[in-house]
Design a protein around this motif. Sequence first.
Motif, PDB file in Angstrom:
ATOM      1  N   LEU A 176       0.864  -1.180   0.000  1.00 16.28           N
ATOM      2  CA  LEU A 176       0.000   0.000   0.000  1.00 16.28           C
ATOM      3  C   LEU A 176       0.902   1.231   0.000  1.00 16.28           C
ATOM      4  N   ASP A 177       1.061   1.838  -1.149  1.00 21.85           N
ATOM      5  CA  ASP A 177       1.953   2.994  -1.281  1.00 21.85           C
ATOM      6  C   ASP A 177       1.213   4.296  -0.970  1.00 21.85           C
ATOM      7  N   GLY A 178       1.900   5.188  -0.260  1.00 17.13           N
ATOM      8  CA  GLY A 178       1.342   6.495   0.033  1.00 17.13           C
ATOM      9  C   GLY A 178       0.027   6.439   0.782  1.00 17.13           C
ATOM     10  N   ALA A 179      -0.076   5.515   1.732  1.00 15.35           N
ATOM     11  CA  ALA A 179      -1.337   5.325   2.449  1.00 15.35           C
ATOM     12  C   ALA A 179      -1.688   6.517   3.328  1.00 15.35           C
ATOM     13  N   LEU A 180      -2.961   6.819   3.360  1.00 16.00           N
ATOM     14  CA  LEU A 180      -3.502   7.815   4.282  1.00 16.00           C
ATOM     15  C   LEU A 180      -4.114   7.088   5.475  1.00 16.00           C
ATOM     16  N   PRO A 181      -4.265   7.761   6.604  1.00 17.57           N
ATOM     17  CA  PRO A 181      -4.909   7.109   7.757  1.00 17.57           C
ATOM     18  C   PRO A 181      -6.264   6.526   7.368  1.00 17.57           C
ATOM     19  N   GLY A 182      -6.463   5.252   7.738  1.00 17.81           N
ATOM     20  CA  GLY A 182      -7.718   4.573   7.453  1.00 17.81           C
ATOM     21  C   GLY A 182      -7.691   3.744   6.186  1.00 17.81           C
ATOM     22  N   GLU A 183      -6.685   3.902   5.339  1.00 13.25           N
ATOM     23  CA  GLU A 183      -6.625   3.104   4.109  1.00 13.25           C
ATOM     24  C   GLU A 183      -6.014   1.721   4.402  1.00 13.25           C
ATOM     25  N   SER A 184      -6.414   0.731   3.588  1.00 10.44           N
ATOM     26  CA  SER A 184      -5.947  -0.640   3.791  1.00 10.44           C
ATOM     27  C   SER A 184      -5.967  -1.402   2.473  1.00 10.44           C
ATOM     28  N   VAL A 185      -5.348  -2.568   2.483  1.00 10.54           N
ATOM     29  CA  VAL A 185      -5.342  -3.455   1.324  1.00 10.54           C
ATOM     30  C   VAL A 185      -5.518  -4.881   1.824  1.00 10.54           C
ATOM     31  N   ALA A 186      -6.241  -5.700   1.046  1.00  9.30           N
ATOM     32  CA  ALA A 186      -6.469  -7.106   1.417  1.00  9.30           C
ATOM     33  C   ALA A 186      -5.998  -8.014   0.283  1.00  9.30           C
ATOM     34  N   ARG A 187      -5.331  -9.073   0.645  1.00  3.91           N
ATOM     35  CA  ARG A 187      -4.828 -10.037  -0.338  1.00  3.91           C
ATOM     36  C   ARG A 187      -4.956 -11.461   0.217  1.00  3.91           C
ATOM     37  N   THR A 188      -4.868 -12.429  -0.690  1.00  2.00           N
ATOM     38  CA  THR A 188      -4.913 -13.839  -0.311  1.00  2.00           C
ATOM     39  C   THR A 188      -3.505 -14.396  -0.173  1.00  2.00           C
ATOM     40  N   VAL A 189      -3.289 -15.148   0.885  1.00  2.18           N
ATOM     41  CA  VAL A 189      -2.049 -15.908   1.055  1.00  2.18           C
ATOM     42  C   VAL A 189      -2.447 -17.377   1.099  1.00  2.18           C
ATOM     43  N   THR A 190      -1.976 -18.141   0.108  1.00  2.70           N
ATOM     44  CA  THR A 190      -2.286 -19.569   0.059  1.00  2.70           C
ATOM     45  C   THR A 190      -1.190 -20.350   0.790  1.00  2.70           C
ATOM     46  N   VAL A 191      -1.607 -21.226   1.674  1.00  3.63           N
ATOM     47  CA  VAL A 191      -0.664 -22.043   2.445  1.00  3.63           C
ATOM     48  C   VAL A 191      -0.977 -23.508   2.172  1.00  3.63           C
ATOM     49  N   ALA A 214      -3.468   7.269  13.046  1.00  2.00           N
ATOM     50  CA  ALA A 214      -2.036   7.443  12.805  1.00  2.00           C
ATOM     51  C   ALA A 214      -1.632   8.899  13.033  1.00  2.00           C
ATOM     52  N   PRO A 215      -0.587   9.153  13.833  1.00  2.00           N
ATOM     53  CA  PRO A 215      -0.175  10.536  14.142  1.00  2.00           C
ATOM     54  C   PRO A 215       0.625  11.165  12.994  1.00  2.00           C
ATOM     55  N   ASN A 216       0.807  12.462  13.074  1.00  2.00           N
ATOM     56  CA  ASN A 216       1.574  13.189  12.069  1.00  2.00           C
ATOM     57  C   ASN A 216       3.007  12.678  11.942  1.00  2.00           C
ATOM     58  N   SER A 217       3.532  12.171  13.017  1.00  2.00           N
ATOM     59  CA  SER A 217       4.920  11.686  13.013  1.00  2.00           C
ATOM     60  C   SER A 217       5.119  10.500  12.078  1.00  2.00           C
ATOM     61  N   MET A 218       4.049   9.850  11.645  1.00  2.00           N
ATOM     62  CA  MET A 218       4.162   8.692  10.754  1.00  2.00           C
ATOM     63  C   MET A 218       4.109   9.085   9.277  1.00  2.00           C
ATOM     64  N   GLN A 219       3.989  10.374   8.997  1.00  2.00           N
ATOM     65  CA  GLN A 219       3.971  10.795   7.598  1.00  2.00           C
ATOM     66  C   GLN A 219       5.318  10.507   6.924  1.00  2.00           C
ATOM     67  N   GLY A 220       5.241  10.057   5.672  1.00  2.00           N
ATOM     68  CA  GLY A 220       6.443   9.822   4.871  1.00  2.00           C
ATOM     69  C   GLY A 220       7.247   8.602   5.259  1.00  2.00           C
ATOM     70  N   ALA A 221       6.762   7.790   6.182  1.00  2.00           N
ATOM     71  CA  ALA A 221       7.497   6.589   6.614  1.00  2.00           C
ATOM     72  C   ALA A 221       7.173   5.407   5.706  1.00  2.00           C
ATOM     73  N   SER A 222       8.086   4.487   5.620  1.00  2.00           N
ATOM     74  CA  SER A 222       7.860   3.262   4.840  1.00  2.00           C
ATOM     75  C   SER A 222       8.445   2.072   5.586  1.00  2.00           C
ATOM     76  N   THR A 223       7.884   0.918   5.341  1.00  2.00           N
ATOM     77  CA  THR A 223       8.333  -0.277   6.051  1.00  2.00           C
ATOM     78  C   THR A 223       7.911  -1.514   5.286  1.00  2.00           C
ATOM     79  N   THR A 224       8.232  -2.658   5.799  1.00  2.00           N
ATOM     80  CA  THR A 224       7.757  -3.942   5.276  1.00  2.00           C
ATOM     81  C   THR A 224       7.155  -4.734   6.424  1.00  2.00           C
ATOM     82  N   VAL A 225       6.226  -5.595   6.092  1.00  2.00           N
ATOM     83  CA  VAL A 225       5.632  -6.497   7.073  1.00  2.00           C
ATOM     84  C   VAL A 225       6.065  -7.913   6.727  1.00  2.00           C
ATOM     85  N   ALA A 226       6.646  -8.618   7.680  1.00  2.00           N
ATOM     86  CA  ALA A 226       7.093  -9.995   7.459  1.00  2.00           C
ATOM     87  C   ALA A 226       6.119 -10.957   8.123  1.00  2.00           C
ATOM     88  N   ILE A 227       5.565 -11.861   7.325  1.00  2.00           N
ATOM     89  CA  ILE A 227       4.665 -12.897   7.847  1.00  2.00           C
ATOM     90  C   ILE A 227       5.419 -14.215   7.840  1.00  2.00           C
TER      91      ILE A 227
END
Length: 207
Positions: free
Chosen positions: A75-90, A188-201
């Motif tokens: 999810l690039d350039g997310a605003l507070p409240g935005e989300s994305v859903a995807r399928t992970v097949t196991v 999400a507070p103002n301090s989180m603007q412009g930040a990027s990260t990855t989520v590891a599952i």
Amino acid sequence: MTTAPSRRRGKIRALLSLGMLLGISQVGTLAAWTDSATVSGGGFSSGTLDVAVGDAAADQLTGPGGSWTHASLSLDGALPGESVARTVTVGNAGSVPLALDASATIPDGALASTDGSGLLLTVSVGGEPVNTGTAATGDRHGVCSGGVSVLVDAPLSSAETSLGIDGVRLSPEEETSLCVSIGLSPAAPNSMQGASTTVAISVEAKQ
């Protein structure tokens, strides 16, 4: 006249008695027959424990260990409240039954929180991802429809957050799908603007 025949009969009886004694002695010295048999096992081999992950059965990481990038779970350039859903097949790519467990972390700590003000994770087993909105309008929203909900808006941080699928079991060649929704908290507070990260599952398989 009667003494001679009487002697002969006595000798004959003596010889017959000797023959009987010899017969008994021969029976006692006969060899006993024996037999033996061997049971051989049919062979032994060890099974394999292998969990496969991907966004479809045809696109999965198999083999021991390794990592796989779900490029569309982003999810690039997310605003507070935005989300994305995807399928992970196991799937179970091994030869023995396995039990699943999984957790999610934010390795670098950016956009992380423990109070629910950073990235939030929602998971359902067997759910279908539904995505609406666009980046241009700032209203992207990804939800999981149906399935069994196991986690709702759990804060993500550098600590492991369980996906809640422990106990799900798969037989060899069996698979299941997880609907994973990740979004930026509405708080999400103002301090989180412009930040990027990855989520590891991390998906773990146990006997």
